[in-house]
Motif scaffolding. Structure first.
Motif, PDB file in Angstrom:
ATOM      1  N   SER A   1      -0.217   1.920   4.077  1.00 43.76           N
ATOM      2  CA  SER A   1      -0.134   2.835   3.385  1.00 43.76           C
ATOM      3  C   SER A   1       0.222   4.128   4.441  1.00 43.76           C
ATOM      4  N   PRO A   2       1.251   5.402   3.327  1.00 42.16           N
ATOM      5  CA  PRO A   2       1.576   6.632   3.939  1.00 42.16           C
ATOM      6  C   PRO A   2       0.489   6.984   4.728  1.00 42.16           C
ATOM      7  N   ALA A   3       0.734   8.275   5.732  1.00 38.10           N
ATOM      8  CA  ALA A   3      -0.606   8.417   6.386  1.00 38.10           C
ATOM      9  C   ALA A   3      -1.395   9.419   6.082  1.00 38.10           C
ATOM     10  N   ALA A   4      -2.585   9.309   5.877  1.00 39.54           N
ATOM     11  CA  ALA A   4      -3.322  11.049   5.357  1.00 39.54           C
ATOM     12  C   ALA A   4      -3.902  11.699   6.952  1.00 39.54           C
ATOM     13  N   ARG A   5      -2.931  13.255   7.135  1.00 41.48           N
ATOM     14  CA  ARG A   5      -3.286  13.780   8.648  1.00 41.48           C
ATOM     15  C   ARG A   5      -4.935  14.610   8.678  1.00 41.48           C
ATOM     16  N   VAL A   6      -4.959  15.328   9.886  1.00 42.56           N
ATOM     17  CA  VAL A   6      -5.779  16.088  10.095  1.00 42.56           C
ATOM     18  C   VAL A   6      -5.193  16.886  11.162  1.00 42.56           C
TER      19      VAL A   6
ATOM     20  N   VAL B   1      -4.812   8.546   9.498  1.00 39.15           N
ATOM     21  CA  VAL B   1      -5.761   8.153   8.959  1.00 39.15           C
ATOM     22  C   VAL B   1      -4.462   6.778   8.200  1.00 39.15           C
ATOM     23  N   SER B   2      -4.328   6.369   8.108  1.00 39.79           N
ATOM     24  CA  SER B   2      -3.919   4.942   7.349  1.00 39.79           C
ATOM     25  C   SER B   2      -4.028   3.959   6.888  1.00 39.79           C
ATOM     26  N   ALA B   3      -3.724   2.564   5.900  1.00 39.45           N
ATOM     27  CA  ALA B   3      -4.455   1.316   5.624  1.00 39.45           C
ATOM     28  C   ALA B   3      -3.833   0.299   5.736  1.00 39.45           C
TER      29      ALA B   3
ATOM     30  N   LEU C   1       0.542  -0.818   0.008  1.00 39.67           N
ATOM     31  CA  LEU C   1      -0.107  -0.059  -0.160  1.00 39.67           C
ATOM     32  C   LEU C   1       0.719   1.227   0.228  1.00 39.67           C
ATOM     33  N   THR C   2       1.093   1.678  -1.173  1.00 40.37           N
ATOM     34  CA  THR C   2       1.984   3.550  -1.521  1.00 40.37           C
ATOM     35  C   THR C   2       1.142   4.744  -1.023  1.00 40.37           C
ATOM     36  N   ARG C   3       0.008   3.773  -1.366  1.00 40.16           N
ATOM     37  CA  ARG C   3      -0.939   6.039  -1.348  1.00 40.16           C
ATOM     38  C   ARG C   3      -1.238   5.529   0.204  1.00 40.16           C
ATOM     39  N   PRO C   4      -1.944   7.103   0.781  1.00 34.21           N
ATOM     40  CA  PRO C   4      -2.184   7.106   1.687  1.00 34.21           C
ATOM     41  C   PRO C   4      -3.727   7.356   1.077  1.00 34.21           C
ATOM     42  N   PRO C   5      -5.159   7.008   2.277  1.00 31.91           N
ATOM     43  CA  PRO C   5      -6.301   7.577   2.122  1.00 31.91           C
ATOM     44  C   PRO C   5      -6.144   8.990   1.845  1.00 31.91           C
ATOM     45  N   VAL C   6      -7.712   9.967   1.231  1.00 29.22           N
ATOM     46  CA  VAL C   6      -7.572  10.809   1.234  1.00 29.22           C
ATOM     47  C   VAL C   6      -9.333  11.160   2.113  1.00 29.22           C
ATOM     48  N   ILE C   7      -9.035  12.339   2.822  1.00 29.79           N
ATOM     49  CA  ILE C   7      -9.948  12.795   3.413  1.00 29.79           C
ATOM     50  C   ILE C   7     -11.077  13.587   2.542  1.00 29.79           C
TER      51      ILE C   7
END
Length: 692
Positions: free
Chosen positions: A319-324, A310-312, A232-238
């Motif tokens: 995956s890399p994390a999406a940060r809020v 948030v990561s998968a 998993l190379t792409r972060p989630p999308v918020i």
């Protein structure tokens, strides 16, 4: 007769068998009724008993476990019999076995043969196992495999059963990609990790692991096949962030997040990690994250600042994390906290209400713009105040700090138990270690709505970083030329003020400055504004009416231009025969050097004067029409729209308009026997002409 060793084995076998599945029976293997009774049993029947295997452990030599698989299901239940032979004469027999295993079968250091028979009614099938006792030490397969993928490589972590952990010294990893060849890698357990590289990050692999054979692990079966998913190379999308759904006054707020995962990969789940921006850790690191299977979550947080990642994940990668980043929120209840600063390394927070008693665990948090937040957990059970000393980072002069007081309902120790729903914010406040006057003045100072005795001033707020203290208000400075200055104080919550009681027709010099506890700051650039003079309302009314009438007249003439021309000048005589034309030969002041050719009558009317003047006495001997005497005043002037058209034509031809003298037409309408005179005049109307 049985030898001493066999007698001991028989005795121990009886004891262990009493604890096992069933009790074995010792009998001579050549006994007439034993082998002959089961000669009809089929060996390796497709639907019969199979996969008989007897194995032991290096730490329990001479003790085996035998297992097998039953045949195809039948209407009648299966009954099994196990026969173990290690010499020509002696056999042990387990009869009437209802399970598919026999444990703790004792053997000695010789070759052995084991037979299992499945009896279903009159049918009988058989499977045979042969081996030397030294080759029966079984290790594995591994109890658990863990993979970690990153940067086109795979780390393999293998857990072995407890009884095999010390026996296995190395193991073999076999992996195969879709359509690719099988690759092996031998790894030693003493190494930090078992690394498979290079591998394709976007490819799925099938992986198996077994131990390497040794004197303690003579049998190393392969593990089950594990699927190694793509990395998993792409972060989630918020896609949604909703805050502050909890009512004010509770000291908490909700944070609702929703996200999607890009690409075709389907993760096993998501990890949501929460951390305070101040860096305060929680007591249990496992409480810092929440695992969820759905792409949404709702958290309950205090008014502090938080980082939410948030990561998968799947069984091989994360995956890399999406940060809020959740900004801090100012707590309600103005004045509930008071801060007393002792030095640049110490301050005390006081609360208005009596919090101590029901609560004993608190957290003081403070921060300033551009600097990381800091914290201190405090246990307090007597005083309604909380002192922070010394601070981790020295307080700076002229910098504003925000401080929050959080209440934690858990008992001591008072550190953060977890991030989600762990504390309530009581109140917040602001303080300065040292204040100073503002460094800059209010910007964009302007004046609007100027009258004879007042003017409204407007300005922009001073930037926070330039205030250097709490803004108490503004000061408006104004003065007449060479007169004493007047200062007016204005509230800090407004950005405009109206000066009243000013002198009409007077110029004023105006400036604005901000004020803190340390005094007034820099003044804005001075602007000069004059109040209005007194204006007569009657003159204004006359001017407005005149403008409206002129606009109306021009509009009517423009719409009826052709009709007016036909009615007023139906038959225009030749201007060359007019007495007035002859007067053009007299000397006249010209505004352009070249001589001007007299216009014929049509040109005179259509493109001549800006002023058309009708006089009752044009020249001696002229006859006036009776209608003209009755309807026209002594001198009446009209603006010619045709003259405007002529000027436009001259502009298009390149003639400078400023150098062209307008034509003035003096005419007496007399029909067939009246004279009409067309005169060239100086720039502007003739003396005595009335111009509308």
């Amino acid at each position: 007769m049985l030898g001493p060793r066999r007698l001991l084995l028989f005795f121990l076998g009886g004891i262990l068998a009493h604890r096992g599945t069933s009790s074995p029976v010792w009998m001579p293997c050549k006994k007439a009724n034993f082998p002959a009774a089961y000669h009809h049993c089929r060996v390796s029947s497709p639907d019969g008993v199979s996969d008989l295997q007897c194995v032991g452990k290096h730490n329990s030599p001479g003790e085996l476990d035998c297992t097998w698989r039953q045949g195809a299901s039948r209407s009648s239940p299966s009954v099994f019999m196990l026969v173990v032979q290690q010499s020509k004469d002696d056999c042990r027999v387990w009869k009437d076995i209802r399970d598919t295993k026999v444990t703790r079968v004792l053997v000695f250091e010789e070759d052995m043969t084991a037979e299992v028979l499945e009896l279903v009614g009159s049918n009988c099938t058989k499977d045979v196992f042969r081996a030397h006792s030294h080759s029966l030490f079984h290790c594995g397969p591994p109890s658990h495999l863990k993979f970690k993928r990153y940067s086109e490589s795979v780390e393999v972590e293998v857990d072995w059963p407890q009884e095999d952990a010390n026996a296995v010294q190395s193991f073999r990893v076999q992996h195969k990609g879709a359509g690719g060849r099988t690759q092996d890698k031998v790894c030693h357990r003493s190494a930090a990790v078992c690394l498979l590289a290079p591998v394709n990050a976007s490819e799925t692999y099938r992986v198996q692991v077994r131990c390497e054979t040794s004197n303690k692990c003579s049998q190393c079966p392969w593990s089950d096949v594990y699927t190694l998913p793509a990395e998993l190379t792409r972060p989630p999308v918020i896609v949604r962030v909703d805050q502050d759904k909890v009512a004010d006054g509770t000291g908490q707020r909700t944070l609702s997040l929703a996200w999607t995962f890009p690409g075709a990969e389907v993760p096993d789940g998501y990890r949501v990690r929460m951390a305070k921006a101040s860096g305060e850790p929680s007591r249990d690191p496992k409480s810092d994250h929440v695992t969820c299977s759905q792409p949404h979550i709702t958290l309950v947080l205090s008014f502090s600042s938080f980082h939410v990642d948030v990561s998968a994940f799947n069984n091989a990668s994360e995956s890399p994390a999406a940060r809020v980043t959740v900004p801090p929120k100012v707590a309600g209840g103005d004045g509930m906290l008071h801060v007393s600063v002792h030095s640049n390394a110490s301050f005390t927070v006081f609360s208005r209400d009596d919090l101590v008693g029901a609560n004993k665990c608190f957290s003081v948090e403070w921060s300033s713009e551009g600097h990381p937040a800091a914290y201190k957990s405090i246990y307090e059970e007597t005083n309604n105040s909380w002192t922070v000393s010394p601070v981790a980072e020295r307080l700076e002069a002229y910098r504003r700090y925000d401080v929050w007081l959080h209440v934690r309902p858990q008992p001591s120790p008072c550190n953060l138990k977890c991030v989600n729903n762990s504390e309530v914010t009581y109140a917040s406040a602001q303080f300065y270690f040292l204040e100073g006057p503002p460094l800059s003045a209010p910007a964009n100072v302007s004046v609007a709505d100027v009258t004879q005795a007042s003017m409204e001033l407007r300005w922009s707020s001073i930037p926070q970083e330039e205030l250097r203290g709490f803004l108490l208000g503004y000061v408006v400075h104004y003065m007449e030329d060479q007169q004493q200055e007047t200062n007016v104080s204005v509230s800090a919550h407004v950005n405009s003020y109206t000066l009243k009681g000013l002198q009409r027709g007077t110029a004023y010099r105006v400036q604005v400055s901000g004020v803190t506890r340390a005094g007034a700051g820099v003044r804005s650039i001075a602007i000069l504004v004059s109040t209005h003079e007194r204006v007569s309302l009657s003159l204004i009314a006359v001017f407005v009416v005149s403008v409206l009438m002129a606009v109306a007249l021009v509009t009517v003439l423009f719409l009826m231009k052709s009709k007016v021309k036909v009615v007023l000048w139906p038959d225009i005589p030749d201007p060359g025969e007019s007495i007035t034309i002859q007067k053009l030969n007299l000397p006249s002041k010209m505004l352009f050097p070249e001589s001007v050719t007299l216009l014929n009558m049509e040109e005179c009317v259509s493109a001549g004067a800006l002023t058309v003047e009708v006089r009752p006495s044009a020249h001696e001997g002229a006859k006036l029409c009776p209608a003209d005497r009755q309807s026209l005043p002594a001198a009446t002037a009209y603006t010619s729209l045709d003259a405007m058209q002529q000027l436009m034509m001259m502009m298009m031809q390149g003639t400078p308009v400023k150098t062209v003298a307008p034509w003035e037409v003096m005419a007496v309408k007399s029909g067939m026997d009246c004279d009409l005179v067309c005169l060239q005049s100086d720039y502007g109307p003739r003396e005595g002409a009335n111009v509308l």
